[in-house]
Design a protein around this motif. Structure first.
Motif, PDB file in Angstrom:
ATOM      1  N   GLN A   1      36.914 -41.857   5.187  1.00 61.16           N
ATOM      2  CA  GLN A   1      37.334 -42.814   4.486  1.00 61.16           C
ATOM      3  C   GLN A   1      36.324 -43.390   3.415  1.00 61.16           C
ATOM      4  OE1 GLN A   1      38.221 -46.276   6.653  1.00 61.16           O
ATOM      5  NE2 GLN A   1      40.170 -45.251   7.784  1.00 61.16           N
ATOM      6  N   ASN A   2      34.966 -43.296   3.734  1.00 60.62           N
ATOM      7  CA  ASN A   2      33.978 -43.711   2.838  1.00 60.62           C
ATOM      8  C   ASN A   2      32.609 -43.082   3.400  1.00 60.62           C
ATOM      9  OD1 ASN A   2      31.776 -45.009   1.427  1.00 60.62           O
ATOM     10  ND2 ASN A   2      32.844 -46.991   1.156  1.00 60.62           N
ATOM     11  N   PRO A   3      32.560 -41.832   3.202  1.00 61.96           N
ATOM     12  CA  PRO A   3      31.331 -41.150   3.755  1.00 61.96           C
ATOM     13  C   PRO A   3      29.862 -41.548   3.283  1.00 61.96           C
ATOM     14  CG  PRO A   3      32.555 -39.602   2.055  1.00 61.96           C
ATOM     15  CD  PRO A   3      33.389 -40.944   2.416  1.00 61.96           C
ATOM     16  N   GLY A   4      29.757 -42.147   2.055  1.00 61.20           N
ATOM     17  CA  GLY A   4      28.592 -42.509   1.666  1.00 61.20           C
ATOM     18  C   GLY A   4      28.128 -43.684   2.166  1.00 61.20           C
ATOM     19  N   GLN A   5      29.037 -44.639   2.505  1.00 63.58           N
ATOM     20  CA  GLN A   5      28.826 -45.914   3.487  1.00 63.58           C
ATOM     21  C   GLN A   5      28.620 -45.183   5.036  1.00 63.58           C
ATOM     22  OE1 GLN A   5      32.137 -48.468   4.163  1.00 63.58           O
ATOM     23  NE2 GLN A   5      30.803 -50.327   3.190  1.00 63.58           N
ATOM     24  N   ALA A   6      29.156 -44.387   5.478  1.00 64.19           N
ATOM     25  CA  ALA A   6      28.761 -44.134   6.702  1.00 64.19           C
ATOM     26  C   ALA A   6      27.470 -43.631   6.760  1.00 64.19           C
ATOM     27  CB  ALA A   6      30.001 -42.875   7.064  1.00 64.19           C
ATOM     28  N   ILE A   7      27.004 -42.717   5.912  1.00 60.50           N
ATOM     29  CA  ILE A   7      25.683 -42.284   5.563  1.00 60.50           C
ATOM     30  C   ILE A   7      24.553 -43.330   5.950  1.00 60.50           C
ATOM     31  CG2 ILE A   7      23.773 -41.033   4.410  1.00 60.50           C
ATOM     32  CD1 ILE A   7      26.026 -39.183   3.437  1.00 60.50           C
ATOM     33  N   ASP A   8      24.980 -44.454   5.078  1.00 54.75           N
ATOM     34  CA  ASP A   8      24.033 -45.622   4.944  1.00 54.75           C
ATOM     35  C   ASP A   8      23.848 -46.043   6.381  1.00 54.75           C
ATOM     36  OD1 ASP A   8      23.432 -45.482   2.433  1.00 54.75           O
ATOM     37  OD2 ASP A   8      24.778 -47.018   1.796  1.00 54.75           O
TER      38      ASP A   8
ATOM     39  N   LEU B   1      30.160 -35.999  10.217  1.00 58.11           N
ATOM     40  CA  LEU B   1      30.430 -36.482   8.631  1.00 58.11           C
ATOM     41  C   LEU B   1      30.515 -35.195   7.606  1.00 58.11           C
ATOM     42  CD1 LEU B   1      28.990 -39.430   6.900  1.00 58.11           C
ATOM     43  CD2 LEU B   1      28.877 -37.387   5.735  1.00 58.11           C
ATOM     44  N   ILE B   2      29.437 -34.069   8.081  1.00 57.18           N
ATOM     45  CA  ILE B   2      29.641 -33.240   7.110  1.00 57.18           C
ATOM     46  C   ILE B   2      30.708 -32.224   7.324  1.00 57.18           C
ATOM     47  CG2 ILE B   2      28.497 -30.882   6.562  1.00 57.18           C
ATOM     48  CD1 ILE B   2      26.879 -33.695   5.547  1.00 57.18           C
ATOM     49  N   SER B   3      31.227 -32.189   8.566  1.00 57.33           N
ATOM     50  CA  SER B   3      32.395 -31.431   8.892  1.00 57.33           C
ATOM     51  C   SER B   3      33.837 -32.068   8.043  1.00 57.33           C
ATOM     52  CB  SER B   3      32.926 -31.395  10.376  1.00 57.33           C
ATOM     53  OG  SER B   3      34.200 -31.321  10.639  1.00 57.33           O
ATOM     54  N   MET B   4      33.842 -33.636   8.055  1.00 60.34           N
ATOM     55  CA  MET B   4      35.128 -34.032   7.348  1.00 60.34           C
ATOM     56  C   MET B   4      34.832 -34.232   5.776  1.00 60.34           C
ATOM     57  SD  MET B   4      35.658 -37.465   9.543  1.00 60.34           S
ATOM     58  CE  MET B   4      36.315 -37.515  11.130  1.00 60.34           C
ATOM     59  N   LEU B   5      33.325 -34.199   5.443  1.00 57.28           N
ATOM     60  CA  LEU B   5      33.089 -33.887   3.830  1.00 57.28           C
ATOM     61  C   LEU B   5      33.487 -32.915   3.362  1.00 57.28           C
ATOM     62  CD1 LEU B   5      31.631 -35.802   1.787  1.00 57.28           C
ATOM     63  CD2 LEU B   5      29.389 -34.821   2.360  1.00 57.28           C
ATOM     64  N   SER B   6      33.568 -31.750   4.125  1.00 53.02           N
ATOM     65  CA  SER B   6      33.805 -30.299   3.370  1.00 53.02           C
ATOM     66  C   SER B   6      35.373 -30.161   3.164  1.00 53.02           C
ATOM     67  CB  SER B   6      33.599 -29.348   4.763  1.00 53.02           C
ATOM     68  OG  SER B   6      34.518 -29.536   5.903  1.00 53.02           O
TER      69      SER B   6
ATOM     70  N   ASP C   1      35.207 -33.572  -3.888  1.00 55.22           N
ATOM     71  CA  ASP C   1      35.167 -34.511  -4.970  1.00 55.22           C
ATOM     72  C   ASP C   1      34.296 -35.829  -4.444  1.00 55.22           C
ATOM     73  OD1 ASP C   1      37.573 -35.191  -3.276  1.00 55.22           O
ATOM     74  OD2 ASP C   1      37.865 -36.882  -4.394  1.00 55.22           O
ATOM     75  N   LYS C   2      33.968 -35.790  -3.266  1.00 51.30           N
ATOM     76  CA  LYS C   2      33.167 -36.660  -2.966  1.00 51.30           C
ATOM     77  C   LYS C   2      31.802 -36.269  -2.180  1.00 51.30           C
ATOM     78  CE  LYS C   2      37.034 -39.607  -0.619  1.00 51.30           C
ATOM     79  NZ  LYS C   2      37.434 -40.215   0.501  1.00 51.30           N
ATOM     80  N   THR C   3      31.546 -35.090  -2.383  1.00 52.49           N
ATOM     81  CA  THR C   3      30.427 -34.374  -1.842  1.00 52.49           C
ATOM     82  C   THR C   3      28.998 -34.537  -2.661  1.00 52.49           C
ATOM     83  OG1 THR C   3      31.659 -32.392  -1.080  1.00 52.49           O
ATOM     84  CG2 THR C   3      29.043 -32.031  -1.506  1.00 52.49           C
ATOM     85  N   GLU C   4      29.262 -34.784  -3.894  1.00 46.88           N
ATOM     86  CA  GLU C   4      27.888 -34.957  -4.707  1.00 46.88           C
ATOM     87  C   GLU C   4      27.290 -36.341  -4.407  1.00 46.88           C
ATOM     88  OE1 GLU C   4      26.416 -34.902  -9.409  1.00 46.88           O
ATOM     89  OE2 GLU C   4      28.108 -34.104  -8.860  1.00 46.88           O
ATOM     90  N   ALA C   5      28.370 -37.372  -4.534  1.00 45.78           N
ATOM     91  CA  ALA C   5      27.943 -38.755  -4.221  1.00 45.78           C
ATOM     92  C   ALA C   5      27.491 -39.126  -3.010  1.00 45.78           C
ATOM     93  CB  ALA C   5      29.058 -39.694  -4.502  1.00 45.78           C
ATOM     94  N   ALA C   6      27.825 -38.245  -1.759  1.00 43.79           N
ATOM     95  CA  ALA C   6      27.638 -38.347  -0.539  1.00 43.79           C
ATOM     96  C   ALA C   6      26.158 -37.830  -0.324  1.00 43.79           C
ATOM     97  CB  ALA C   6      28.557 -37.711   0.480  1.00 43.79           C
TER      98      ALA C   6
END
Length: 581
Positions: free
Chosen positions: A337-344, A363-368, A372-377
């Protein structure tokens, strides 16, 4: 893969809404010219029949009629011609047009109006043949067709159901309950009089869930006449609205029941706020429910993952290990849902290095699936090695997904084992196995047995990730058996075995045993006995015996008696208790 499918559905949904609005005026026009659009669909995807043949060999007169409509430049005239064509076809012609896809407008208001009108005309002229066609092609439409028919001629519609397959029949009744709950319930009672089968148990929950929306009192009245296994499913359906109305009172009633968690889990899809309400009762949960909550995985955190991560789990009585597992589940939901927040949270959370690596790989598996969310994450990761490792994994996913399909077992194994991306990345390759024949799958099964352990585990993980979407040939059973004999470390959150209710391998073994048992119960019994002793084998035995007993109780009883004494006693107790834990 779930993330990618969801993303696509969102984009499609916008297109459907536009198409529906464009067609609305013409549905009114069709009604004015003699049609009744009351049961129409505006979903171009739903309009495509399920068993279409290739358009080759299309009759010349069909080509001429469609071409004439397509060549009309004025959209008003084009629509009038579409309506005229739909009204000119006989029921027999309509079936051929739908089966072969002769109306070659693949989207737009013309397709919507044409399909709705011909279906309505067919329903009015021959409801039995249209309902039968709908069951074979588009079960989601069959319920509405049957309900319309049952309203006009209840006895004929009820009689029609006697010869229908159980699964199709209950799915039909689930859809029909929305329009005609009383008639659908009468048909379901007739079904029960034929005896409860494995199919009845597998499909009844969806019927109960639809019925309770329209007539909860009717389902309450049915409850006492149901066998134990179906009673539990009916109670799951009834619990949903009760919990939504009075959560604090109803959940305490469930705490008092030995099957309370089972009913609660089955009801969770009714109210999207269930997870939030459960948070308010964390301190009051019985210890058995805490353990079940951990086993259930991240399903409970779907709608409020951050709240679960931030909850005072320690103060609610969860152990340190349980706290990490619950927070790990919440992070896995946020990864989608929110990979950037998950990384934090991964970077700041109280996790071991190994746990952190597992969560980041997931997370990377889902991010793939979300370019469109890759760069920010990735910007959340430390520059240098950490970010480069993530980018390398994303590149590997992209390369795997763009790999051409193959029907060669050696090439397929090489593609699955050559990559070092996290588990589940081979899903697209496994999905391609649907197109393989028995010979290729048989060769793949033989080759699987000769692989080195490291590669065999990779292939087994990939095979079970496919969720049985390919013809089996024993290959899926081999993969499940191998994983059970070579388990992961259960203490590591973020691994595949900690992400769903109980253990995925436990669930996979039971489901495979049941599926195989419906086709070849003797082989299923042998497969179950080949599993390593433990919880997975025990539950597979119970589920196989329960299913087998529904349609051949004598054979099932002989198989149960052939089990070792300890297993036999547990399985028999499970059966005597109505297939309840």
């Amino acid at each position: 893969m779930k993330a990618a499918l969801f993303q696509s559905s969102v984009k499609i949904g916008g297109a459907l809404a536009f198409a529906g609005m464009a067609a609305f005026g013409w549905l009114l026009e069709a009604h004015r010219m003699g049609g009744n659009s009351g049961s129409s669909s505006t979903d171009p995807v739903a309009l495509m029949p399920g068993r279409r043949t290739k358009p080759q060999g299309t009759p010349e007169d069909v080509i001429r009629k469609v071409r004439a409509i397509r060549n009309l430049q004025d959209p008003v005239e084009r629509m009038r011609a579409t309506i005229a064509l739909a009204r000119s076809l006989s029921p027999g012609e309509i079936e051929r047009w739908l089966d072969h896809g002769w109306f070659t407008f693949h989207s737009g208001p013309e397709l919507i109006v044409f399909t709705n009108l011909v279906r309505e005309r067919w329903t009015n002229a021959d409801p039995a043949s249209y309902t039968r066609w709908s069951i074979a092609n588009q079960i989601s439409l069959a319920g509405g067709a049957w309900a319309d028919w049952a309203r006009k001629d209840p006895q004929a519609a009820l009689s029609f159901l006697k010869d229908q397959p159980i699964g199709s029949l209950i799915q039909l009744l689930s859809n029909a309950a929305e329009k005609e709950p009383a008639l659908a319930l009468e048909a379901y009672r007739n079904l029960l009089s034929r005896g409860v089968t494995a199919g009845t148990q597998n499909y009844s929950l969806s019927f109960f869930q639809q019925l309770v929306k329209k007539d909860p009192a009717a389902l309450e009245g049915l409850l006492s006449s149901l066998p134990p296994a179906l009673q539990t499913q009916a109670e799951m359906a009834l619990a949903g609205p009760k919990l939504a109305t009075s959560f604090s009172t109803e959940i305490r009633k469930l705490w008092e029941r030995p099957d309370g968690w089972q009913i609660f889990q089955g009801s969770m899809g009714y109210d999207p706020k269930t997870g939030e309400k459960l948070l308010s009762e964390l301190k009051n949960l019985p210890s058995s429910w805490r353990a079940s909550l951990i086993s259930y995985g991240y399903g409970v955190t779907t709608n409020n993952a951050l709240q679960w991560y931030q909850a005072d789990l320690d103060g609610a009585g969860f152990s340190a290990t349980q706290c990490r597992q619950l927070r790990s589940n919440a992070i896995q939901t946020l990864s989608n849902q929110n990979p950037g927040q998950a990384i934090d949270l991964i970077k700041s959370g109280d996790f071991s290095d190994q746990e952190r690596k597992g969560l980041m790989a997931n997370l990377i598996s889902m991010l793939s699936s979300y370019p469109d969310k890759t760069e920010a994450a990735l910007a959340k990761l430390d520059p240098g090695e950490e970010r480069q490792q993530a980018q390398t994994m994303l590149d590997q996913y992209a390369a795997l997904r763009s790999t051409p399909k193959t029907n060669n077992p050696s090439d397929w194994l090489e593609k699955v084992t050559a990559t070092d991306v996290p588990r589940g990345a081979g899903y697209s390759l496994v999905y391609a196995l649907r197109e393989w024949g028995p010979d290729e799958l048989g060769q793949l099964r033989e080759s699987f047995q000769t692989l080195p352990d490291d590669n065999r585990k990779k292939v087994a993980e990939a095979l079970v990730s496919g969720n049985g979407s390919y013809s089996d040939m024993g290959l899926r059973g081999d993969a499940i058996s191998y994983l059970l004999n070579h388990p992961d470390d259960p203490a590591q959150p973020g691994t595949r075995r900690n992400r769903t209710f109980r253990s995925p391998d436990l669930q996979l073994a039971s489901q495979y045993a049941v599926d195989l048992g419906r086709k070849d119960p003797a082989s299923a019994g042998s497969w179950v006995q080949s599993l390593p002793s433990g919880e997975a084998q025990n539950w597979a035995q119970k589920n196989l015996a329960s299913t087998w007993a529904q349609y051949d109780p004598d054979a099932a009883g002989r198989w149960v008696q052939s089990l070792p004494a300890g297993n036999r006693a547990e399985v028999q107790k499970y059966l005597d208790n109505g297939s309840k834990p």
